[in-house]
Structures are given as C-alpha cells and as structure tokens.
Design a protein around this motif. Structure first.
Motif, short mmCIF file in Angstrom:
data_model
loop_
_atom_site.label_atom_id
_atom_site.label_comp_id
_atom_site.label_asym_id
_atom_site.label_seq_id
_atom_site.Cartn_x
_atom_site.Cartn_y
_atom_site.Cartn_z
N THR A 82 1.75 -11.91 8.52
CA THR A 82 2.39 -12.28 7.25
C THR A 82 3.55 -13.23 7.50
O THR A 82 3.70 -14.24 6.83
CB THR A 82 2.90 -11.01 6.54
OG1 THR A 82 1.83 -10.09 6.43
CG2 THR A 82 3.44 -11.34 5.17
N ILE A 129 5.41 -17.65 -0.39
CA ILE A 129 4.89 -16.37 -0.89
C ILE A 129 3.37 -16.44 -1.00
O ILE A 129 2.65 -15.50 -0.63
CB ILE A 129 5.50 -16.05 -2.26
CG1 ILE A 129 7.00 -15.93 -2.16
CG2 ILE A 129 4.87 -14.80 -2.85
CD1 ILE A 129 7.51 -14.62 -1.68
N LEU A 130 2.87 -17.58 -1.49
CA LEU A 130 1.43 -17.70 -1.71
C LEU A 130 0.66 -17.54 -0.41
O LEU A 130 -0.27 -16.73 -0.31
CB LEU A 130 1.11 -19.05 -2.36
CG LEU A 130 -0.36 -19.31 -2.64
CD1 LEU A 130 -0.86 -18.35 -3.69
CD2 LEU A 130 -0.58 -20.72 -3.10
N ALA A 132 1.75 -16.35 2.52
CA ALA A 132 1.98 -15.05 3.15
C ALA A 132 1.16 -13.97 2.45
O ALA A 132 0.45 -13.20 3.11
CB ALA A 132 3.47 -14.72 3.10
N GLY A 133 1.21 -13.93 1.14
CA GLY A 133 0.51 -12.88 0.39
C GLY A 133 -0.99 -12.99 0.49
O GLY A 133 -1.69 -12.00 0.77
N ALA A 134 -1.50 -14.20 0.28
CA ALA A 134 -2.96 -14.36 0.28
C ALA A 134 -3.53 -14.04 1.65
O ALA A 134 -4.53 -13.32 1.78
CB ALA A 134 -3.33 -15.78 -0.14
N THR A 136 -2.20 -12.12 3.92
CA THR A 136 -2.07 -10.69 4.18
C THR A 136 -3.29 -9.96 3.66
O THR A 136 -3.89 -9.13 4.37
CB THR A 136 -0.80 -10.15 3.51
OG1 THR A 136 0.31 -10.86 4.00
CG2 THR A 136 -0.62 -8.67 3.80
N VAL A 137 -3.68 -10.28 2.43
CA VAL A 137 -4.82 -9.58 1.85
C VAL A 137 -6.11 -9.91 2.61
O VAL A 137 -6.88 -9.02 2.97
CB VAL A 137 -4.95 -9.93 0.36
CG1 VAL A 137 -6.25 -9.38 -0.21
CG2 VAL A 137 -3.78 -9.37 -0.41
N PHE A 138 -6.33 -11.19 2.88
CA PHE A 138 -7.58 -11.55 3.55
C PHE A 138 -7.64 -10.98 4.96
O PHE A 138 -8.67 -10.49 5.40
CB PHE A 138 -7.76 -13.07 3.58
CG PHE A 138 -8.05 -13.63 2.22
CD1 PHE A 138 -9.09 -13.11 1.46
CD2 PHE A 138 -7.29 -14.65 1.70
CE1 PHE A 138 -9.37 -13.60 0.21
CE2 PHE A 138 -7.55 -15.15 0.43
CZ PHE A 138 -8.59 -14.62 -0.31
N THR B 169 1.01 -19.25 -8.31
CA THR B 169 1.25 -18.28 -7.23
C THR B 169 1.33 -16.87 -7.79
O THR B 169 0.75 -15.94 -7.23
CB THR B 169 2.56 -18.62 -6.51
OG1 THR B 169 2.48 -19.94 -6.03
CG2 THR B 169 2.81 -17.68 -5.35
N ILE B 172 -2.15 -15.57 -8.61
CA ILE B 172 -2.99 -15.28 -7.43
C ILE B 172 -2.49 -14.03 -6.73
O ILE B 172 -3.27 -13.12 -6.41
CB ILE B 172 -2.98 -16.49 -6.47
CG1 ILE B 172 -3.68 -17.67 -7.13
CG2 ILE B 172 -3.67 -16.15 -5.16
CD1 ILE B 172 -3.52 -18.97 -6.39
N ILE B 173 -1.18 -13.94 -6.50
CA ILE B 173 -0.65 -12.79 -5.75
C ILE B 173 -0.81 -11.49 -6.56
O ILE B 173 -1.23 -10.46 -6.01
CB ILE B 173 0.82 -13.03 -5.37
CG1 ILE B 173 0.92 -14.23 -4.42
CG2 ILE B 173 1.43 -11.79 -4.72
CD1 ILE B 173 0.27 -14.03 -3.08
N LEU B 176 -4.43 -10.47 -6.30
CA LEU B 176 -4.80 -9.90 -5.01
C LEU B 176 -4.22 -8.50 -4.85
O LEU B 176 -4.87 -7.60 -4.33
CB LEU B 176 -4.30 -10.80 -3.88
CG LEU B 176 -5.02 -12.15 -3.76
CD1 LEU B 176 -4.36 -13.01 -2.71
CD2 LEU B 176 -6.48 -11.95 -3.42
N LEU B 180 -6.53 -5.38 -4.35
CA LEU B 180 -6.42 -4.57 -3.13
C LEU B 180 -6.27 -3.10 -3.51
O LEU B 180 -6.89 -2.22 -2.89
CB LEU B 180 -5.21 -5.03 -2.32
CG LEU B 180 -5.09 -4.46 -0.91
CD1 LEU B 180 -6.19 -4.99 -0.04
CD2 LEU B 180 -3.73 -4.81 -0.32
N ALA B 222 -0.26 -3.50 4.39
CA ALA B 222 -0.50 -4.66 3.52
C ALA B 222 0.11 -4.42 2.14
O ALA B 222 0.72 -5.32 1.56
CB ALA B 222 -1.99 -4.92 3.40
N LEU B 225 3.80 -4.88 2.40
CA LEU B 225 4.16 -6.30 2.55
C LEU B 225 4.00 -7.03 1.23
O LEU B 225 4.86 -7.84 0.84
CB LEU B 225 3.27 -6.96 3.61
CG LEU B 225 3.56 -6.58 5.06
CD1 LEU B 225 2.45 -7.05 5.96
CD2 LEU B 225 4.88 -7.19 5.50
N LEU B 226 2.91 -6.74 0.53
CA LEU B 226 2.70 -7.41 -0.75
C LEU B 226 3.77 -7.02 -1.75
O LEU B 226 4.23 -7.85 -2.53
CB LEU B 226 1.32 -7.07 -1.31
CG LEU B 226 0.19 -7.93 -0.80
CD1 LEU B 226 -1.11 -7.48 -1.41
CD2 LEU B 226 0.43 -9.38 -1.13
N LEU B 229 6.69 -9.00 -0.92
CA LEU B 229 6.56 -10.41 -1.30
C LEU B 229 6.61 -10.57 -2.81
O LEU B 229 7.14 -11.55 -3.32
CB LEU B 229 5.24 -10.98 -0.77
CG LEU B 229 5.12 -11.15 0.74
CD1 LEU B 229 3.70 -11.46 1.12
CD2 LEU B 229 6.05 -12.25 1.22
#
Lengths: 403, 454
Positions: A82, A129-130, A132-134, A136-138, B169, B172-173, B176, B180, B222, B225-226, B229
């Motif tokens: 991340t 953020i975009l 790091a976040g995306a 992290t999930v993938f 952003t 998308i976040i 996700l 998740l 995760a 972390l999310l 973020l």
C-alpha cells in the motif's frame, strides 16, 4: 423472461455435469473437523501448528481475534505494498502535472507560475489514495489470497456451508508430509470436534490439462466480440456524432462561407461596403469604369523585396489562384463551374504595364469581378509584383540562367 | 474487524441474543424470498420518479440546457445544487464505514454495509449532475487529462478539475471498500443457495472465498488500510467540492470557513438520509433487533453535533462579513437573510439549526415518529443550504445591472425528482439482491463470538 433464465440454468447444470463439477472422485483432499466455540478452534489451531503440520487451515465465519499466534502466521506485509503504490501515485501525479502544465502545455492562467505545488496538492492527494486503495484491494485478493479460485475442493461442501454460517472448522490437507488419515481423525476427535469428515477432490480437477482457449466456441466468441466492438466504434465515431443532438455545434445561426443568405434581399451572405465608402488609409481609385486608353498609368509604389513577394504570393494564392491557377496558367481549380480565364503568360499579359494589371484587379474585366473591396490597395500592388515574377519564371530566357 | 474485549462494557450490540443461523436467516431473507407487496409499491413509485427524471433529462440532452432555469447571472442552478446535495449524502457512509471503524465504534457494524451502499448510490446520482451541467455530456471525456490530437491538457489550477479527480477517486475507493466487505457474505450466500442461476452469480462475485484464516488475516489488514485511506479521502472530497466555491472571488463564496463547514454539512445531511432510510428498512425487513433504537439514538447524537457545527458556521459567516468591513460581502449576507430568497434561508436555518436541537432530549432521540420527521427536515434543510449558497450569492453580485432572479423550470424539477428515483431504485434493488447488513462483522461483535482466553 423466466423461460430465458430457466434456459441459462439448464445450460449451467449441463456444463457443470460435463466438467464433473459437483461430482467427486475417490481421491482424498483433506480431513475436516467442525468445532463449536472460538476457544475450541484456537486450541485446535495451536495443536495443529505445534504438531508440525504445514498444509492445514482454519475456517471461521468471521475473523476470530488472536488467531495469528496459534497458527504462527507472520504479520501481513500488505501495508508495504500500500505504501509503495501510494508513493507511486504521488510521484505519478507530480510528474504528470509537471509535464502537462509546466512543460508541454504552458498556458498562462492569471499570471501564475505554470507549475507550482499548492494547486497540485488536491490532484496529487487523490491519485495517491486511488493507487494505494485500488492496489490494496487487488493485491489482497490476487497476490495475498490467491483468489479468484473456484475449484478448491472445499467449496460446495457441507463443511464450507457450516463454517460460513456458525461453526469453526479445521482441515489438514492430504498433501501434507505428516498426513495420516486415521491419526488426524483421532486428533480432531480428541480436540473435541463435533463432526469429522473426509473431503474428496472434484473430478474436473483432473481435466486441467485441456486448453479451452483453442475451443472453437471460444474463438467464435472472441471473433464476434471483436466484430461488435469494431462496429460500435465505427458507428459512434463516424455516424453517431453527426446525428442530432450531437451535431448541434455545427448547426448555428451564423453565416457560413459560400452559402446563400435568407436574411439579405440580394441573397448574398457576404456583405460589401456601401457604395462610395472609402477604406481607411486608401485613396479612391479615379479610373474606375474607364477604358484602358483613358487610364493614366502610374508605377508600382512597392519596392521589389522578399517581403513584398511573399505578401503577393499569399494574396495571389488566396484570391487569384482559384481561377488563374497557382502559376498563372489559367488552369482553374473550379472544375468547369466557372469559365477558365486566359493564361497570364500570353504576350498581351506579359507586355501589359504594371498599372494595367492593377487596374484589372481593382475594377474587374469581362466576367472577372472587381477585387477592390476584398484586397487592400497595397496588397493589390504586391500581387502585381508577384504576377511579374511568375511571368518571368515561366518564360525565362537564356540570360536568366546565369543569374 | 478485530475487536478488543478490554473496552468498558456497553449495551450488547445484538441484544436479543440470536444464534448465527438465525442471523443468517434474518439478513438473507430478502435475497431468498419473493419481494413483499410493500417492496413492489416502493419500487413502482421510485422507478416512476426515475422515469420522469429520465424523460426530463432526455429533453435536456436533446434541446440543450436552455431548458433549465439557469440564466446569465445565475449560471449554477439545480444542477450544481443537486450535485453538492447528493455528494454530501454519500459522506455519511464513508464516515460510518471508515472513521467509526478506526475509532472502534462497534455499534457501526449493523448499519455500515447499508450506509456504504448508500454512499455509492449517492455518488452515482451526484456524478450525473456535473456531466449534464457541462451541456454536452458525450464529450465529458475531455475532463480527464489524456493525450489528444488537440495537443491540449486540462487546467490543473482549476478546482473543477480537482473535483473530477476527487469524485472519481471517491467512487472507486468506496466501491472497492464496499465490494471487499461483501465478498465473505456473498460466499456465505453461495454456500446456502440452491438455485443454479443465483449460484452462478454468487460464485463469480465471491471470488471463491472460503473463510480461511490465512485469508482473513490479510483481509483484515486490507480493511484497516482502506479505512485509513478512506478517512482522509472523505474529508478531502467535500473540501474540494467546497473549493469550487471558495477558490472563486464571489462574495458569499470566497471564505476559508468553507471546507470544514462543508464537511460537517455533508456528514449532517448524510446521516439524515441514512437515518431516514434505515427507519423504514428496519421496519419493513424486520431488523429491529439488529438495527436497534440504540443505533438510531447514536446517529441522532451525531446529527445533533454536526447540525450544531453547521449552525456555528452560519453564524460565523455573518460575523466574518460584518468584521471584514467589506461592503459587497455584507450585502450578500443581508440579502440572504432579508432579500428575495429569505424564505429559503429561513427554511435552511429552521431545518438545520432549529429542529435538530430537539435531539438534546432523550425522549425525542428515542421516538421513532419524531425522529423520522426531524431527519426528513434535515434532508430538506441541507438541500436548501446548497440552494442558498449557490443562488443567493450569484443572483445579486457586484453590479446591480446584472442582477437577476433564478426560477427553476419543470425540467429542473423533473431531473431533481429523477435523482431521488434513481437513488431509491438502487437502494431497493440493493436490499433485495445483496445482504444489507454485514454478517461477518455483525457475528464478530456478538457476545461470546471472540475467544475468552484472549
């Protein structure tokens, strides 16, 4: 509608039975055990890891707190990834803004610097953020958990159903070096398991050597998708944007060149100056309408210089060349919509005085219209110079070769 | 999702102690049974509203935004009001799912999933408005910096461009994060279901999740972390939305109080909307023992807090206008409170500052009918806040000769109605098709769910 769904359902069942999904062979995958309380499962995890098993796993309907120590799991390294991708986002954004705003497209906005940090912060922050976040999930799904994986033999078992809902489960896989079926069953029972089961592998796991990518149906599907994509792209880029309302930028209440005016009585969209008006810095032309013989000839007021020739060429190419041709040969580009004028390289034209050519440009001749309203006085003289140069170039004599 | 048991004992989160299979039954019931009559009626109403919106939007797309009430002076009308309104509503979801998660507020588990879904639907609804506001939405790709044959790049000094990045952003976040969280619950559904088609979709959506603790370990990290973020993200999004106004030089917009004021307002309006829908949802789907009156009371406390912050911001704006000694700024605020749009201003004050103050009383905080009325008034008030900020600042600026009134047309109203239609249609589909309560999180915080020896 429902019939359609039913068809899909039947098809799925058919494919499943073809592939041998839901059918299991006699090859053992793992021994599973169900436990009733979180305390039991912690104990089971502790025992399994300290007994030296490597390929064992604990399944719980929710993350049971404090499982890392008994299972001897190392802390997740996800955070480093991340951080890496977040930093990558920051750098990408700064580099992007620096290149675009500060280098490639320097646009003055309120006299401010092309690139400066404060206005770059929002975009930089969002991209950080975009990414790091995306990622992290993938990464947590693909790299860390090796998902998606739909052919794990644990799926579609009663065991999985219970550990999704209310039980806590443990398995030891048959691949483990210390695997011994009867011993593990005994171990699970001694740990207080309420139910011990054997899980067998799917039949279709043996078929993984097949290559469905070369399947005829798959290739047909790919081909059809390519065709549809091409057709949609062609349609939207070449047809759709010329249909209303997408084309309404080109349908405006303004005068376009070469169109008839519905507003003015004479039908011309181009407006000429009112009769008798004199442009600024110009004198009225006193020989208008007089035959050549009565015109008192004057000499070209412009010097012979590179600038004048260039100006003359520009003006000639715009106003004269459509009929006379780029080299004055009378080769009209109008494709017969307008009678071709005589060549400018005839003796008559070559022997004309400068002022006579100027006179023709200003007042017109035969079917050639007057150009005094469109071309300013000095530019007409520049054209005269250019025509002289053209005539000279097309009729060069031996002496010119030496110059 | 890891919870320490060392906190002071609170009221149990699932008071009528339910076994896990019972929780499964209750939460999955809407996804496994035919919809009720109430659901159909609600769906018909919301999809009709959506249709009206689509028609109004269709007219707008075909004939252009001249169909709207916007004029030369008031260039931003319902389009931007609705954008800010909906994007603000989204903020409650991220607050609940991320910020309250970081603060270890366990009571959030019952409402987090639903609030996150609301975030996504609200951002989707909000996203329509800037697109149609640009007039020719089919060219909206120009908003992104991409290499093009015009050799032109976007203007990185413009807050409107920051908005593009912030909102995309954010969507998308949030998506996700939500997705998740859904994976384990969908895996549970996959194990339960008997229908072949449902199984097909659940199999795809669950990625083959199998509740392994080797996976949970990374999954929880995760999630953390999310959440970490998303917390600065959610604060940045409405900050950047407020920059759309604050970076301009218009009196009434050009103030530094805007970012915190907008963020507080966003959370305020978001909680208003979450509470409105949850009150209906817990009744219709019989979730009163999961989304308890205690949850609603806690949300009402947040409404009281953020409503008071917003009230403070309103007062501070007037103070700043007076203290600045700047004639135009002073005029804007006098005009707001006593000018032609004074009615909108006083609706805003009453709904945002007045009524939420009733939540000081415990009886009112725990009374469903009163609460319902107040949260709906909060929604109304927050919509009018955006109306007041945008329209009253624009309609009388520096030059009296350019003053004008803003009168929305039926097309504006239709699109506004349609935005509610879209939002509620999506909400209804969500509660029908996916588990609207996060079971994994809920199970983890029930009594005796975690080992005692820890």
């Amino acid at each position: 509608m429902f019939g359609f769904f039913k068809k899909i359902k039947n098809k799925i069942t058919e494919i499943n039975s073809d592939l041998g999904i839901d059918e299991r062979n006699q090859e053992l995958f793992a021994v599973s055990a169900l436990f009733d309380t979180p305390d039991d499962i912690i104990k089971a995890a502790k025992t399994l890891s300290s007994s030296g098993f490597k390929k064992y796993d604990i399944h719980t309907p929710y993350p049971v707190h404090g499982m890392d120590d008994p299972m001897k799991l190392k802390p997740s390294k996800l955070g480093f990834f991340t951080f890496f991708f977040g930093s990558l986002g920051t750098l990408t954004a700064i580099a992007m803004i620096f290149y675009m705003a500060g280098f490639d497209y320097k646009n003055i906005i309120g006299g401010k610097p092309f690139f400066s940090l404060p206005p770059s912060i929002p975009v930089t922050f969002e991209l950080t953020i975009l990414l790091a976040g995306a990622f992290t999930v993938f990464l947590v799904l693909i790299l860390f958990n090796k998902l998606p994986l739909n052919n794990n033999p644990l799926l579609d078992t009663e065991y999985m159903k219970r550990v999704s809902s209310d039980k806590f489960g443990a398995i030891v896989e048959a691949d483990d070096e210390l695997f011994n079926k009867d011993e593990i069953i005994r171990l699970f029972k001694s740990l207080g398991s309420s139910e011990v089961n054997l899980i067998y592998k799917f039949k279709h796991n043996e078929l993984t050597t097949e290559r469905p990518i070369f399947d005829f149906k798959f290739i047909t599907l790919l081909f059809l998708l390519a065709l549809i994509t091409a057709a949609v792209t062609y349609f939207s880029l070449n047809k759709l944007i010329y249909l209303p309302p997408f084309n309404w930028m080109s349908e405006q209440f303004k005068v376009k060149p070469q169109t008839q005016s519905t507003f003015f009585e004479d039908g011309y969209s181009m407006r000429n100056p009112i009769e008798g008006s004199i442009p600024r810095n110009e004198l009225p032309y006193e020989y208008r309408g007089l035959p050549d013989s009565l015109v008192k000839y004057m000499s070209n007021p412009l010097p012979v210089s590179k600038e004048v020739f260039e100006k003359g060429k520009t003006m000639y190419d715009i106003y004269c060349s459509p009929c006379h041709g780029y080299y004055g040969k009378g080769d009209s580009r109008l494709n017969g919509q307008f009678p071709n004028p005589p060549s400018l390289h005839t003796d008559r034209a070559r022997l004309m005085k400068d002022a006579a050519i100027y006179h023709i440009i200003t007042t017109g001749q035969n079917i050639m219209p007057a150009y005094d309203k469109q071309i300013p006085q000095l530019n007409r003289w520049a054209i005269v110079h250019y025509i002289r140069a053209l005539q000279r170039s097309q009729n060069a004599n031996d002496g010119d070769m030496n110059k | 999702m890891s919870y320490d048991a060392t906190y002071t004992k609170e009221l149990p989160l699932v008071p009528e102690r339910s076994s896990f299979p019972e929780l499964d039954e209750v939460v999955f019931k809407p996804t496994e049974t035919k919809p009720t009559r109430a659901w159909y009626i609600a769906f018909i109403i919301s999809s009709t509203a959506l249709l009206i919106g689509a028609l109004s939007l269709g007219y707008t797309l075909y004939y252009g935004i001249g169909m709207w009430g916007n004029n030369n002076t008031v260039g931003w009308g319902f389009d931007i009001i609705n954008f800010v309104f909906w994007i603000g509503i989204g903020h409650a979801g991220t607050l609940i799912s991320a910020i309250l998660y970081l603060f270890r507020q366990k009571w959030r588990t019952g409402i987090a999933r639903f609030a996150e879904a609301m975030t996504i639907f609200a951002v989707m609804t909000a996203g329509i408005f800037p697109l149609i506001h640009v007039g020719r939405p089919w060219l909206a790709g120009y908003l992104f910096p991409y290499p093009n044959q015009h050799n032109v790049w976007v203007n990185f000094n413009s807050p409107l461009l920051w908005d593009v990045f912030a909102v995309s952003t954010y969507f998308i976040i949030s998506f996700l994060f939500w997705g998740l969280g859904l994976i384990p619950d969908i895996a549970n559904l996959r194990s339960r279901t008997k229908s072949g088609i449902k199984k097909f979709f659940y199999t795809i959506l669950s990625f083959g999740w199998r509740n392994s603790n080797r996976h949970w370990q990374h999954y929880e990290r995760a999630y953390l972390l999310l959440a970490g973020l998303s917390t600065p993200l959610v604060l940045s999004v409405h900050t950047i939305v407020s920059f759309d106004f604050a970076v301009s030089v218009l009196p009434g917009w050009h103030t530094t109080i805007f970012p915190p004021y907008f963020v507080a307002g966003a959370i305020f309006s978001g909680f208003g909307m979450v509470a409105t829908v949850l009150i209906v949802l817990r009744k219709v789907f019989d979730l009163k023992h999961i989304i308890t009156i205690d949850h609603l009371e806690k949300m009402n406390k947040i409404l009281l807090l953020t409503g008071t912050i917003v009230g403070y911001a309103y007062a501070m704006e007037f103070f700043t206008a007076w203290y600045s000694g700047y004639q135009f700024e002073q005029f804007v605020f006098i005009n707001r409170a006593f000018g032609p749009y004074a009615w909108a201003y006083w609706i805003m004050i009453a709904c945002n500052v007045g009524f939420p103050q009733l939540f000081w009383f415990k009886k009112i905080r725990r009374s469903i009918p009163v609460m319902m009325i107040i949260v709906i008034l909060v929604n109304v008030g927050m919509w009018f806040e955006r109306f007041v900020i945008i329209v009253t600042s624009l309609h009388r600026d520096f030059l009296p000769s350019s003053w004008a009134m803003y009168i929305p047309t039926w097309y504006d109203a239709g699109i506004f109605l349609g935005s509610f239609g879209m939002f509620f249609t999506l909400v209804l589909l969500f509660v029908k098709l996916l588990p609207s309560i996060s079971l994994t999180e809920l199970k983890a915080v029930t009594e005796n769910a975690q080992p005692k020896n820890h």
